[in-house]
Design an enzyme around this catalytic site. Structure first.
Site, short mmCIF file in Angstrom:
data_model
loop_
_atom_site.label_atom_id
_atom_site.label_comp_id
_atom_site.label_asym_id
_atom_site.label_seq_id
_atom_site.Cartn_x
_atom_site.Cartn_y
_atom_site.Cartn_z
N LYS A 179 65.49 17.75 34.68
CA LYS A 179 64.24 17.80 33.92
C LYS A 179 63.23 16.79 34.47
O LYS A 179 63.43 15.59 34.39
CB LYS A 179 64.46 17.49 32.44
CG LYS A 179 63.20 17.83 31.63
CD LYS A 179 63.14 17.18 30.28
CE LYS A 179 62.57 15.79 30.31
NZ LYS A 179 61.15 15.70 30.72
N GLY A 231 64.15 5.91 33.93
CA GLY A 231 63.02 5.86 33.00
C GLY A 231 63.05 4.56 32.22
O GLY A 231 63.54 3.54 32.71
N SER A 232 62.54 4.60 30.99
CA SER A 232 62.40 3.37 30.22
C SER A 232 63.75 2.89 29.69
O SER A 232 64.67 3.68 29.44
CB SER A 232 61.44 3.60 29.05
OG SER A 232 61.96 4.59 28.19
N THR A 233 63.85 1.58 29.49
CA THR A 233 65.07 0.99 28.96
C THR A 233 65.34 1.52 27.55
O THR A 233 66.48 1.77 27.16
CB THR A 233 64.94 -0.55 28.97
OG1 THR A 233 64.82 -0.95 30.33
CG2 THR A 233 66.16 -1.23 28.37
N GLU A 234 64.24 1.76 26.81
CA GLU A 234 64.36 2.28 25.45
C GLU A 234 65.08 3.64 25.42
O GLU A 234 66.04 3.83 24.67
CB GLU A 234 62.93 2.43 24.93
CG GLU A 234 62.76 2.62 23.48
CD GLU A 234 61.29 2.94 23.18
OE1 GLU A 234 60.43 2.87 24.09
OE2 GLU A 234 61.02 3.27 22.02
N GLY A 236 66.81 4.84 27.88
CA GLY A 236 68.13 4.59 28.48
C GLY A 236 69.16 4.21 27.42
O GLY A 236 70.30 4.67 27.44
N CYS A 287 59.44 0.62 39.05
CA CYS A 287 60.41 -0.13 38.24
C CYS A 287 60.76 -1.46 38.90
O CYS A 287 61.03 -2.43 38.22
CB CYS A 287 61.66 0.70 38.01
SG CYS A 287 62.28 1.45 39.51
N GLU A 384 57.76 -5.29 30.67
CA GLU A 384 57.36 -4.47 31.80
C GLU A 384 55.99 -3.87 31.50
O GLU A 384 55.81 -3.18 30.51
CB GLU A 384 58.39 -3.35 32.01
CG GLU A 384 58.16 -2.56 33.26
CD GLU A 384 59.24 -1.51 33.51
OE1 GLU A 384 59.61 -0.78 32.58
OE2 GLU A 384 59.70 -1.43 34.66
P1 NAI Z 1 60.42 7.64 29.28
O1 NAI Z 1 61.68 6.87 29.49
O2 NAI Z 1 60.09 8.11 27.91
O3 NAI Z 1 60.43 8.95 30.21
C1 NAI Z 1 61.27 9.17 31.31
C2 NAI Z 1 61.90 10.56 31.21
O4 NAI Z 1 62.76 10.62 30.09
C3 NAI Z 1 60.89 11.69 31.02
O5 NAI Z 1 61.34 12.81 31.76
C4 NAI Z 1 60.99 11.97 29.53
O6 NAI Z 1 60.62 13.28 29.17
C5 NAI Z 1 62.47 11.75 29.27
N1 NAI Z 1 62.84 11.43 27.89
C6 NAI Z 1 62.06 10.88 26.91
N2 NAI Z 1 62.79 10.75 25.77
C7 NAI Z 1 64.03 11.20 26.04
C8 NAI Z 1 65.23 11.31 25.28
N3 NAI Z 1 65.29 10.89 24.02
N4 NAI Z 1 66.33 11.82 25.87
C9 NAI Z 1 66.30 12.22 27.16
N5 NAI Z 1 65.19 12.16 27.92
C10 NAI Z 1 64.07 11.65 27.38
O7 NAI Z 1 59.24 6.77 29.86
P2 NAI Z 1 57.68 6.82 29.46
O8 NAI Z 1 57.52 6.91 27.98
O9 NAI Z 1 57.02 7.83 30.28
O10 NAI Z 1 57.21 5.37 29.93
C11 NAI Z 1 57.35 4.26 29.07
C12 NAI Z 1 57.66 3.01 29.84
O11 NAI Z 1 58.92 3.13 30.47
C13 NAI Z 1 56.70 2.71 30.97
O12 NAI Z 1 55.57 2.04 30.51
C14 NAI Z 1 57.56 1.85 31.86
O13 NAI Z 1 57.54 0.52 31.41
C15 NAI Z 1 58.93 2.43 31.69
N6 NAI Z 1 59.29 3.38 32.76
C16 NAI Z 1 60.16 2.99 33.73
C17 NAI Z 1 60.46 3.83 34.77
C18 NAI Z 1 61.39 3.43 35.86
O14 NAI Z 1 61.25 3.91 36.97
N7 NAI Z 1 62.39 2.62 35.60
C19 NAI Z 1 59.85 5.15 34.90
C20 NAI Z 1 58.99 5.51 33.80
C21 NAI Z 1 58.72 4.62 32.79
#
Ligand code: NAI
Ligand code: MG
Length: 475
Positions: A179, A231-234, A236, A287, A384
């Site tokens: 996804k 993605g986000s730690t939250e 994760g 990240c 972050e």
């Molecule tokens: P996010 O963690 O919500 O999104 C990343 C992916 O996870 C997207 O594909 C999203 O649709 C999916 N997702 C969202 N909720 C989910 C759930 N409950 N179960 C499974 N998949 C889910 O990140 P977001 O909201 O776009 O960004 C928020 C913050 O996270 C950013 O400001 C940044 O600090 C951090 N981030 C870190 C990344 C990294 O590379 N480590 C990448 C993106 C964001």
């Protein structure tokens, strides 16, 4: 001094964006059952296409297709799987310009980066793991694939994160349901077309689009054997909870708050370039971005004046212009987050600076920003920001640098700038970070494992180590 440049936009004619896209399941595009959503160009706010939303039932169809394909794919000899991966890698190279332009339009990153960094690395990842497919017995993790991998990726490196997830999974004999992020689905959907072009057996790669709910359906599906998330730690944490108590194997690549540490003996001009690459590459949506500059007190003034001079030469604007250094912020939500944390920096007492920098009227933009006088308790030093914002702290001794660098819940990466090799090695041994760059920053290579400590996640991607996540442990 700032020179005027004539605009040098890359042509959009190489990409053919369709008005709407379905889900890619079992080798073909099918309708989704959820309410479709739009993906926009963050540099112009123009709607690019309407994208299908996969519901739980659609995700189930994708997982069933992947399950069925697993029998065929996993029983192919590794040398045959390699042929498909090499073919995909070559098609990516042939269509690199199209993919780079599409990535810049959907994500907002400068074409200079999508063309010269993202796309070469994407192809390199497929080539690299194609090479492992028939040599798994030498990697030391067994040769038995896990089954169906459910993979959820973010918007900062849409196609590169797809490559990091799909290439090792397929090389090891797994099949995939992936996804992409909801703001950047287009290159993943073009990749689906590349899978068709490469004659990849149906069901080996399935792409389901949608927001967090679709992601939750992928990771929560009972017949998914392996979960990979960036993605986000939250989120994760939510995923770690949802897979706890199941047999699913998990890798999580989460946030970071990297220290970029400059000692007084470092080559300062090079360090300035490394600081710029560290935090302003990809608008700081990285990240492992070097978001905390730790500079030795004795050179702080000199380094800051060189850095400010250099930042005044950065060009912000049209991502498709070949002269652009800083493109658009990926979404309105991300821009709001960067603004909120930057205001917090000011109200907590740090000093804010940006070069003179005109922002376009339409789209989401944030100027390169530097905070000095930052203390460790400030939110801008702890959280972050994921944007073009640098926090500067000073230190006197190597021990103090280590203590400050490690004073974070994260542990993804760090950079050290010094001419002294013994100090470099000492620092690398003390820093609690998955990657420590020596006199460079944000350098990537498919042969090198990448991953974090503490709240930055667990598991490694890339290199021989990256195979472990997709193979059954030898017992
Ligand atoms: P996010 O963690 O919500 O999104 C990343 C992916 O996870 C997207 O594909 C999203 O649709 C999916 N997702 C969202 N909720 C989910 C759930 N409950 N179960 C499974 N998949 C889910 O990140 P977001 O909201 O776009 O960004 C928020 C913050 O996270 C950013 O400001 C940044 O600090 C951090 N981030 C870190 C990344 C990294 O590379 N480590 C990448 C993106 C964001
Ligand atoms: Mg978009």
């Amino acid at each position: 001094m700032i020179f005027e440049y004539a605009p040098a936009p890359e042509s959009r004619d190489v990409v053919d964006i369709k008005p709407s896209y379905g889900l890619f399941i079992n080798g073909e595009f099918v309708d989704g059952s959820g309410t479709p959503f739009k993906t926009i160009n963050p540099a112009s706010e123009e709607t690019l296409a309407e994208i299908a939303t996969a519901t739980e039932a659609d995700v189930d169809r994708a997982v069933q297709a992947a399950r069925k394909a697993f029998g065929v794919w996993s029983s192919l000899p590794g040398s045959e799987r390699a042929k498909y991966l090499f073919r995909i890698a070559r098609i990516i190279q042939e269509r690199a310009r199209e993919l780079a332009v599409l990535e810049s339009i959907d994500n907002g990153k400068p074409i200079r980066e999508s063309r010269d960094v993202d796309l070469p690395l994407v192809a390199a990842h497929f080539f690299y793991y194609a090479g492992w497919a028939d040599k798994l017995e030498y990697a030391g993790y067994g040769t038995t694939p896990l089954g169906v991998a459910g993979q959820v990726i973010p918007w900062n490196f849409p196609l590169l994160m797809l490559a990091w997830k799909i290439a090792p999974a397929l090389a090891c004999g797994n099949t995939v349901v992936l996804k992409p992020a909801e703001t950047t689905p287009l290159t993943a959907l073009l990749f689906a077309e590349i899978c068709q072009q490469a004659d990849l057996p149906p069901g080996v790669v399935n792409i389901v689009t949608g927001a967090g709910e679709t992601g939750a359906a992928v990771v929560g599906h009972p017949e998914v054997d392996k979960v990979a998330f960036t993605g986000s730690t939250e989120v994760g944490r939510l995923i770690a909870k949802s897979v706890a108590g199941t047999n699913k194997k998990v890798t999580l690549e989460l946030g970071g708050k990297a220290a970029n540490i400059v000692f007084d003996d470092a080559a300062l001009d090079q360090a300035v370039e490394g600081i710029v690459t560290g935090i302003f590459f990809n608008q700081g949506h990285v990240c492992c971005a070097g978001s905390r500059l730790l500079v030795q007190e004795s050179i702080a003034e000199e380094l800051m004046s060189s850095l400010k001079r250099r930042l005044s030469t950065l060009r912000l604007g049209d991502p498709l212009d070949k002269n652009t250094d800083i493109g658009a912020i990926n979404s309105a939500a991300q821009l709001a987050k960067i603004r909120e944390l930057s205001s917090a920096g000011e109200s907590e007492g740090a000093e804010r600076w940006s070069p003179a920098c005109a922002l376009p009227d339409k789209g989401f933009w944030f100027p390169p920003t530097v905070f000095t006088g930052v203390s460790q308790s400030h939110r801008i030093a702890r959280e972050e920001i994921f944007g073009p914002v640098l926090s500067v702290l000073t230190f006197r001794t190597p021990a103090e640098a280590v203590e400050k660098a490690n004073n974070t819940p994260y542990g993804l990466s760090a950079g050290v700038w010094t001419e002294k090799a013994s100090r470099m090695l000492w620092m690398a041994s003390k820093l609690r970070a998955g990657v420590v760059w020596s006199n460079t920053f944000n350098k990537f290579d498919p042969t090198s494992p990448f991953g974090g400590f503490k709240e930055s996640g667990y598991g490694r991607e890339g290199g021989r180590h990256g195979l472990e996540a997709y193979l059954k442990e030898i017992s």
